[in-house]
Design an enzyme around this catalytic site. Sequence first.
Site, PDB file in Angstrom:
ATOM      1  N   LYS A  20      52.177  23.937  67.692  1.00 17.49           N
ATOM      2  CA  LYS A  20      53.607  23.436  68.045  1.00 17.49           C
ATOM      3  C   LYS A  20      53.945  23.955  69.412  1.00 17.49           C
ATOM      4  O   LYS A  20      53.152  25.061  70.224  1.00 17.49           O
ATOM      5  CB  LYS A  20      54.431  24.003  67.078  1.00 17.49           C
ATOM      6  CG  LYS A  20      54.271  23.421  65.738  1.00 17.49           C
ATOM      7  CD  LYS A  20      55.050  23.852  64.470  1.00 17.49           C
ATOM      8  CE  LYS A  20      54.943  23.189  63.237  1.00 17.49           C
ATOM      9  NZ  LYS A  20      55.774  23.600  62.187  1.00 17.49           N
TER      10      LYS A  20
ATOM     11  N   TYR B 252      57.825  13.702  60.504  1.00 22.20           N
ATOM     12  CA  TYR B 252      58.554  14.657  59.671  1.00 22.20           C
ATOM     13  C   TYR B 252      59.257  13.825  58.636  1.00 22.20           C
ATOM     14  O   TYR B 252      60.242  14.142  58.065  1.00 22.20           O
ATOM     15  CB  TYR B 252      59.139  15.801  60.358  1.00 22.20           C
ATOM     16  CG  TYR B 252      58.350  16.815  60.775  1.00 22.20           C
ATOM     17  CD1 TYR B 252      57.339  17.604  59.670  1.00 22.20           C
ATOM     18  CD2 TYR B 252      58.315  17.248  62.164  1.00 22.20           C
ATOM     19  CE1 TYR B 252      56.676  18.771  60.199  1.00 22.20           C
ATOM     20  CE2 TYR B 252      57.568  18.337  62.340  1.00 22.20           C
ATOM     21  CZ  TYR B 252      56.621  19.106  61.553  1.00 22.20           C
ATOM     22  OH  TYR B 252      55.858  20.343  61.844  1.00 22.20           O
TER      23      TYR B 252
ATOM     24  N   PHE C 180      67.726  21.299  58.329  1.00 21.23           N
ATOM     25  CA  PHE C 180      67.027  21.687  59.500  1.00 21.23           C
ATOM     26  C   PHE C 180      66.378  20.663  60.195  1.00 21.23           C
ATOM     27  O   PHE C 180      65.705  20.885  61.372  1.00 21.23           O
ATOM     28  CB  PHE C 180      66.278  22.865  59.250  1.00 21.23           C
ATOM     29  CG  PHE C 180      65.147  22.520  58.215  1.00 21.23           C
ATOM     30  CD1 PHE C 180      63.968  21.627  58.766  1.00 21.23           C
ATOM     31  CD2 PHE C 180      65.298  22.735  56.884  1.00 21.23           C
ATOM     32  CE1 PHE C 180      63.010  21.497  57.667  1.00 21.23           C
ATOM     33  CE2 PHE C 180      64.273  22.531  55.997  1.00 21.23           C
ATOM     34  CZ  PHE C 180      63.090  21.723  56.275  1.00 21.23           C
TER      35      PHE C 180
ATOM     36  N   ARG D 189      45.371  24.954  55.255  1.00 22.00           N
ATOM     37  CA  ARG D 189      46.720  25.510  54.905  1.00 22.00           C
ATOM     38  C   ARG D 189      46.515  27.103  54.374  1.00 22.00           C
ATOM     39  O   ARG D 189      47.499  27.834  54.776  1.00 22.00           O
ATOM     40  CB  ARG D 189      47.162  24.811  53.397  1.00 22.00           C
ATOM     41  CG  ARG D 189      47.537  23.202  53.705  1.00 22.00           C
ATOM     42  CD  ARG D 189      48.991  23.146  54.442  1.00 22.00           C
ATOM     43  NE  ARG D 189      49.885  23.788  53.815  1.00 22.00           N
ATOM     44  CZ  ARG D 189      51.241  23.373  53.949  1.00 22.00           C
ATOM     45  NH1 ARG D 189      51.457  22.538  55.131  1.00 22.00           N
ATOM     46  NH2 ARG D 189      52.271  23.625  53.396  1.00 22.00           N
TER      47      ARG D 189
ATOM     48  N   THR E 113      54.693  28.655  54.805  1.00 24.40           N
ATOM     49  CA  THR E 113      55.615  28.179  55.918  1.00 24.40           C
ATOM     50  C   THR E 113      56.477  28.847  56.395  1.00 24.40           C
ATOM     51  O   THR E 113      56.732  29.017  57.970  1.00 24.40           O
ATOM     52  CB  THR E 113      56.523  27.042  55.106  1.00 24.40           C
ATOM     53  OG1 THR E 113      55.420  25.946  54.660  1.00 24.40           O
ATOM     54  CG2 THR E 113      57.364  26.365  56.128  1.00 24.40           C
TER      55      THR E 113
ATOM     56  N   ARG F 102      49.813  31.921  60.944  1.00 22.27           N
ATOM     57  CA  ARG F 102      51.346  32.388  60.670  1.00 22.27           C
ATOM     58  C   ARG F 102      51.663  34.131  60.688  1.00 22.27           C
ATOM     59  O   ARG F 102      52.337  34.576  61.227  1.00 22.27           O
ATOM     60  CB  ARG F 102      52.043  31.537  59.853  1.00 22.27           C
ATOM     61  CG  ARG F 102      52.231  30.053  60.478  1.00 22.27           C
ATOM     62  CD  ARG F 102      52.592  29.025  59.236  1.00 22.27           C
ATOM     63  NE  ARG F 102      52.844  27.824  59.605  1.00 22.27           N
ATOM     64  CZ  ARG F 102      53.125  26.812  58.804  1.00 22.27           C
ATOM     65  NH1 ARG F 102      52.968  26.934  57.344  1.00 22.27           N
ATOM     66  NH2 ARG F 102      53.333  25.551  59.026  1.00 22.27           N
TER      67      ARG F 102
ATOM     68  N   ASN G 109      57.223  28.516  63.669  1.00 19.17           N
ATOM     69  CA  ASN G 109      56.008  28.991  63.021  1.00 19.17           C
ATOM     70  C   ASN G 109      54.693  28.418  63.687  1.00 19.17           C
ATOM     71  O   ASN G 109      53.671  28.375  63.166  1.00 19.17           O
ATOM     72  CB  ASN G 109      56.178  28.797  61.699  1.00 19.17           C
ATOM     73  CG  ASN G 109      56.137  27.260  61.254  1.00 19.17           C
ATOM     74  OD1 ASN G 109      56.334  26.489  62.112  1.00 19.17           O
ATOM     75  ND2 ASN G 109      56.362  26.781  60.035  1.00 19.17           N
TER      76      ASN G 109
ATOM     77  N   HIS H 272      51.135  23.629  62.604  1.00 17.05           N
ATOM     78  CA  HIS H 272      51.165  22.481  61.708  1.00 17.05           C
ATOM     79  C   HIS H 272      49.966  22.366  61.058  1.00 17.05           C
ATOM     80  O   HIS H 272      49.057  22.156  61.572  1.00 17.05           O
ATOM     81  CB  HIS H 272      51.851  21.202  62.037  1.00 17.05           C
ATOM     82  CG  HIS H 272      51.724  19.969  61.107  1.00 17.05           C
ATOM     83  ND1 HIS H 272      52.767  19.855  60.115  1.00 17.05           N
ATOM     84  CD2 HIS H 272      50.991  19.147  60.822  1.00 17.05           C
ATOM     85  CE1 HIS H 272      52.042  18.910  59.403  1.00 17.05           C
ATOM     86  NE2 HIS H 272      50.994  18.286  59.760  1.00 17.05           N
TER      87      HIS H 272
ATOM     88  N   GLU I 119      49.057  11.453  59.057  1.00 16.66           N
ATOM     89  CA  GLU I 119      49.090  11.880  60.184  1.00 16.66           C
ATOM     90  C   GLU I 119      48.147  11.608  61.331  1.00 16.66           C
ATOM     91  O   GLU I 119      48.542  11.398  62.324  1.00 16.66           O
ATOM     92  CB  GLU I 119      49.276  13.454  59.945  1.00 16.66           C
ATOM     93  CG  GLU I 119      50.711  13.749  59.083  1.00 16.66           C
ATOM     94  CD  GLU I 119      50.417  15.192  58.466  1.00 16.66           C
ATOM     95  OE1 GLU I 119      49.575  16.037  58.675  1.00 16.66           O
ATOM     96  OE2 GLU I 119      51.631  15.467  57.680  1.00 16.66           O
TER      97      GLU I 119
HETATM   98  P1  IDP Z   1      54.831  23.176  56.451  1.00 17.58           P
HETATM   99  O1  IDP Z   1      54.664  23.040  57.936  1.00 17.58           O
HETATM  100  O2  IDP Z   1      54.225  24.735  56.084  1.00 17.58           O
HETATM  101  O3  IDP Z   1      54.027  22.086  55.727  1.00 17.58           O
HETATM  102  P2  IDP Z   1      57.367  22.052  55.640  1.00 17.58           P
HETATM  103  O4  IDP Z   1      58.079  22.313  54.417  1.00 17.58           O
HETATM  104  O5  IDP Z   1      56.365  20.677  55.534  1.00 17.58           O
HETATM  105  O6  IDP Z   1      56.312  23.075  55.784  1.00 17.58           O
HETATM  106  O7  IDP Z   1      58.254  22.200  56.984  1.00 17.58           O
HETATM  107  C1  IDP Z   1      57.835  21.483  58.209  1.00 17.58           C
HETATM  108  C2  IDP Z   1      58.362  22.375  59.227  1.00 17.58           C
HETATM  109  O8  IDP Z   1      59.856  22.193  59.236  1.00 17.58           O
HETATM  110  C3  IDP Z   1      57.851  23.830  59.015  1.00 17.58           C
HETATM  111  O9  IDP Z   1      56.823  24.298  59.428  1.00 17.58           O
HETATM  112  C4  IDP Z   1      58.958  24.468  60.137  1.00 17.58           C
HETATM  113  O10 IDP Z   1      58.813  24.449  61.160  1.00 17.58           O
HETATM  114  C5  IDP Z   1      60.248  23.769  59.520  1.00 17.58           C
HETATM  115  N1  IDP Z   1      61.063  24.206  58.663  1.00 17.58           N
HETATM  116  C6  IDP Z   1      60.882  24.120  57.221  1.00 17.58           C
HETATM  117  N2  IDP Z   1      61.931  24.963  56.503  1.00 17.58           N
HETATM  118  C7  IDP Z   1      62.682  25.348  57.545  1.00 17.58           C
HETATM  119  C8  IDP Z   1      63.806  25.947  57.397  1.00 17.58           C
HETATM  120  O11 IDP Z   1      64.466  26.265  56.282  1.00 17.58           O
HETATM  121  N3  IDP Z   1      64.413  26.096  58.630  1.00 17.58           N
HETATM  122  C9  IDP Z   1      64.147  25.777  59.811  1.00 17.58           C
HETATM  123  N4  IDP Z   1      62.831  25.090  59.799  1.00 17.58           N
HETATM  124  C10 IDP Z   1      62.050  24.690  58.675  1.00 17.58           C
HETATM  125 MG    MG Z   2      54.536  20.112  55.783  1.00 12.09          MG
END
Ligand code: IDP
Ligand code: MG
Length: 171
Positions: free
Chosen positions: A31, A71, A79, A107, A113, A124, A134, A137, A148
């Site tokens: 990212k 997304y 968010f 993963r 996450t 992470r 974070n 992805h 994707e």
């Molecule tokens: P992942 O990246 O581990 O698959 P997802 O739930 O798919 O997690 O969320 C995608 C991305 O959205 C996360 O990696 C993070 O950058 C962002 N994200 C998820 N939850 C939050 C939140 O509560 N606040 C801000 N950003 C979030």
């Molecule tokens: Mg995800």
Amino acid sequence: MIATLLVFYSLLTVVYSDKMANKERTFIMVKPDGVQRGLVGKIIERFEQKGFRLVALKFTWASKELLEKHYADLAGRPFFPGLVNYMNSGPVVPMVWEGLNVVKTGRQMLGATNPADSLPGTIRGDFCIQVGRNIIHGSDAVESANKEIALWFDEKELIPWTPASNDWIYE
Ligand code: IDP
Ligand code: MG
């Protein structure tokens, strides 16, 4: 004679399906914060040293339109607008990695996450602090990985190859 042929055939099937299993692919992306912080090399190194095969990679500044598609599942979340702005704030490094169970293992290598919950030793867990920054992805299932990969890469950008190390990684 027929028995020998049958044994030979079933062996072939086993070997073939084993090799096919090693062709699972996942979509990994550094990212904008990972790029800005100079972590691209360290992240690639983790996947290389594990033994996964790099199949595609690019350096690109993604449009909001592409990121909204990427997304789309999160479109209803509070968010979401911040997430799209963050992902559009600088260049990213999308990649495709291949290997046995690469989606699930990928993963695990990323960690949870929210970096507050990511174990030390994960990407992470080792390199970031907050969920909104974070750094990486990774696809969460084979089906989403395929979606994707198709969203970020043309078929001709995916390069199948057999690394010289292959037989030392897979038995
Ligand atoms: P992942 O990246 O581990 O698959 P997802 O739930 O798919 O997690 O969320 C995608 C991305 O959205 C996360 O990696 C993070 O950058 C962002 N994200 C998820 N939850 C939050 C939140 O509560 N606040 C801000 N950003 C979030
Ligand atoms: Mg995800």
